[in-house]
Design a protein around this motif. Sequence first.
Motif, PDB file in Angstrom:
ATOM      1  N   GLU A 130      -7.272   4.325   8.306  1.00  0.00           N
ATOM      2  CA  GLU A 130      -7.101   4.025   9.988  1.00  0.00           C
ATOM      3  C   GLU A 130      -6.365   2.621  10.520  1.00  0.00           C
ATOM      4  N   ILE A 131      -7.288   2.119  10.356  1.00  0.00           N
ATOM      5  CA  ILE A 131      -7.528   0.387  10.631  1.00  0.00           C
ATOM      6  C   ILE A 131      -6.595  -0.405  10.113  1.00  0.00           C
ATOM      7  N   ILE A 132      -6.318  -0.311   8.770  1.00  0.00           N
ATOM      8  CA  ILE A 132      -5.420  -1.487   8.057  1.00  0.00           C
ATOM      9  C   ILE A 132      -3.823  -0.750   8.107  1.00  0.00           C
ATOM     10  N   PRO A 133      -3.679   0.267   7.541  1.00  0.00           N
ATOM     11  CA  PRO A 133      -2.127   1.503   7.865  1.00  0.00           C
ATOM     12  C   PRO A 133      -1.605   0.786   9.292  1.00  0.00           C
ATOM     13  N   ILE A 159     -10.995  -6.710   0.520  1.00  0.00           N
ATOM     14  CA  ILE A 159      -9.889  -6.699   2.696  1.00  0.00           C
ATOM     15  C   ILE A 159     -10.715  -5.518   3.088  1.00  0.00           C
ATOM     16  N   GLU A 160     -11.335  -4.388   2.247  1.00  0.00           N
ATOM     17  CA  GLU A 160     -11.582  -3.065   3.577  1.00  0.00           C
ATOM     18  C   GLU A 160     -13.448  -3.884   4.110  1.00  0.00           C
ATOM     19  N   THR A 161     -14.133  -4.222   3.048  1.00  0.00           N
ATOM     20  CA  THR A 161     -15.086  -5.447   3.085  1.00  0.00           C
ATOM     21  C   THR A 161     -14.955  -6.644   4.778  1.00  0.00           C
ATOM     22  N   ILE A 162     -14.033  -7.749   4.175  1.00  0.00           N
ATOM     23  CA  ILE A 162     -14.213  -8.058   5.205  1.00  0.00           C
ATOM     24  C   ILE A 162     -14.065  -8.094   6.420  1.00  0.00           C
ATOM     25  N   LEU A 163     -12.272  -6.723   6.751  1.00  0.00           N
ATOM     26  CA  LEU A 163     -12.837  -6.177   8.201  1.00  0.00           C
ATOM     27  C   LEU A 163     -13.730  -5.288   8.451  1.00  0.00           C
TER      28      LEU A 163
END
Length: 229
Positions: A224-227, A148-152
Amino acid sequence: MAKKKEQYTSFFENKIIHGIKKCSNDFGKINLKLVLGVSGGPDSLSLLYSLYRINKLYPNHFTLYGAHMNHSVRGFESEKDAKFVISTFKNLKIPYYLKNIDSKKIPDLQKGSLEEIMRHNRYSFFGEISKEINADMVVTGHTADDQIETILMNFIRGSGLNGLTGIQQISQKTFQNYSFLLARPMLEISSEETNSYCKDLKLSPRIDQTNYSTRFTRNKIRHEIIPSL
């Protein structure tokens, strides 16, 4: 209660088997040579122990080799990580490779972020081992959270459609003229599951405090971004 824990552990290991099968057409091959990149954190530690336990149930299914790269980013804490991982390899009687490098000095000599330089040197190390032992695959503990982090991260950087596919389950890599197959069998497993598996086995993984530093792009997205999303 103990019975429920045993069922959960088996479920986790079955997911690892499923992931390895998706990465290799040679899953039934005897002594499939796997190089395991182990940092000492819960993700890579759960990968190591699950494959070790699977190999105990199905002898000679895998031949496991451990690999740990000490980037020396956190000084004494990095040394403690290395000692912990090496001690774990020794306790499990798994042959291993260790490389120490001072990553803080490398940015002055190479272009790129510290993250990119560490990744490049780590994969070059894996490739070197893979060539030496003629490994079938190098295996890392990337999870669904990493995906998920990589795609974002790719999306924010303005990636094309290829970048939006994220981390590949199996891919051919070449670093410093070393080519190898890189497998990530845990992409359908969450970090929450790896933490639970470690608790079930009463393992005490190392916690890398730099994972909480938002000076790294991935950590900024994670904390920060995902939350916020």
